[in-house]
Design a protein around this motif. Structure first.
Motif, PDB file in Angstrom:
ATOM      1  N   PHE A  15      -2.060   5.156   4.892  1.00  0.00           N
ATOM      2  CA  PHE A  15      -0.930   5.709   4.139  1.00  0.00           C
ATOM      3  C   PHE A  15      -1.365   6.824   3.190  1.00  0.00           C
ATOM      4  CE2 PHE A  15       1.275   1.686   5.295  1.00  0.00           C
ATOM      5  CZ  PHE A  15       2.387   2.267   5.886  1.00  0.00           C
ATOM      6  N   THR A  58       0.809  -1.218   0.000  1.00  0.00           N
ATOM      7  CA  THR A  58       0.000   0.000   0.000  1.00  0.00           C
ATOM      8  C   THR A  58       0.846   1.273   0.000  1.00  0.00           C
ATOM      9  OG1 THR A  58      -0.172  -0.084   2.434  1.00  0.00           O
ATOM     10  CG2 THR A  58      -1.975  -1.071   1.160  1.00  0.00           C
ATOM     11  N   ILE A  59       2.106   1.167   0.405  1.00  0.00           N
ATOM     12  CA  ILE A  59       2.967   2.356   0.453  1.00  0.00           C
ATOM     13  C   ILE A  59       3.241   2.896  -0.960  1.00  0.00           C
ATOM     14  CG2 ILE A  59       5.198   3.285   1.178  1.00  0.00           C
ATOM     15  CD1 ILE A  59       5.175   1.206   3.444  1.00  0.00           C
ATOM     16  N   SER A  88      -4.825  -0.266   5.762  1.00  0.00           N
ATOM     17  CA  SER A  88      -3.465   0.223   5.516  1.00  0.00           C
ATOM     18  C   SER A  88      -3.447   1.262   4.402  1.00  0.00           C
ATOM     19  CB  SER A  88      -2.555  -0.955   5.159  1.00  0.00           C
ATOM     20  OG  SER A  88      -1.244  -0.517   4.887  1.00  0.00           O
TER      21      SER A  88
END
Length: 249
Positions: free
Chosen positions: A182, A82-83, A178
């Motif tokens: 983020f 997800t980053i 998540s």
């Protein structure tokens, strides 16, 4: 009630029905339409928020059948994935992001259908689970659609449908949560700017869609529901792609 709000509520309702009937599909069905109705960044965040609630509700009923070993390996990859997905979404202007979202939705659907006809298998080990989770997390943050990557993995590893569908629910909760976190970190304006009555309406239609999907799942074949989901998702993904292309200068 404004027409755009009514369309948002309808998109959420249809996505919730799809999630309950097929075990996935909220992001695929609702995602492209919410991106069209809002903007590509906050639209995906709204998909993620609703997806958390939808998957969490289904999980309450299926938690006994979850394959927890697979869940943790997939989820580790998803959280990391997800980053870059959130960074990509924050970096791109609206029109290119709409194009990316449209292409990801169309490409993921087509590839999952093709994979289903190949007949080949891959080993169900840590590497394949982590990589699948990584790809799913990236797509969840960028386009709100983390399900197709895991669905393709299930086909390639011949994962039994019942335990796969059950494991998918907490996995999607972790991945979408998540993604929201983020995206909020990388862009503090990511939260959809909707009026309080609209949020209440979204919660109401989400519940109604899940209840309606529960009833519908007993009346129709899951294969029929999946075909309908694919048609809606392809239509929405194509519309999102066209809108993004049309606004490129």
């Amino acid at each position: 009630m404004e027409p755009v709000v009514m369309l948002i509520l309808f998109a959420v309702f249809i996505g919730a029905v799809s999630q309950r009937v097929t075990g996935m599909g909220f992001g695929l069905v609702s995602g492209p339409f919410l991106v069209l109705l809002l903007d590509p960044f906050s639209g995906v965040v709204l998909v993620n928020i609703c997806g958390i609630a939808a998957s969490g509700t289904v999980f309450v009923r299926t938690w006994r059948e979850v394959e927890w070993g697979s869940f943790w390996k997939l989820s580790l990859g998803s959280v990391i994935g997800t980053i870059p997905g959130a960074l990509l979404a924050a970096a791109l202007p609206a029109s290119p992001l709409q194009i990316v979202i449209g292409l990801l939705i169309i490409g993921s659907l087509i590839s999952s259908m093709v994979i289903g006809r190949i007949g080949k298998t891959v080993p169900a080990n840590f590497g394949t689970k982590f990589t699948t989770g990584l790809l799913s997390g990236t797509m969840s943050a960028a386009a709100g659609t983390g399900g197709p990557a895991v669905s393709a993995y299930a086909v390639l590893t011949k994962w039994e449908q019942r335990t796969f569908a059950a494991t998918l629910q907490p996995f999607l909760v972790v991945g979408t949560t998540s993604a929201v976190i983020f995206k909020a970190v990388f862009d503090n304006g990511a939260w959809p700017q909707l009026a309080a009555p609209t949020w209440i309406g979204i919660a109401a239609v989400l519940v109604a869609g899940l209840v309606g999907g529960d009833w519908l799942s007993k009346k129709i074949e899951s294969s029929t529901a999946r075909i309908a989901m694919i048609i809606l998702a392809l239509g929405g993904g194509t519309a999102t792609l066209i809108k993004g292309l049309s606004h490129l200068s």
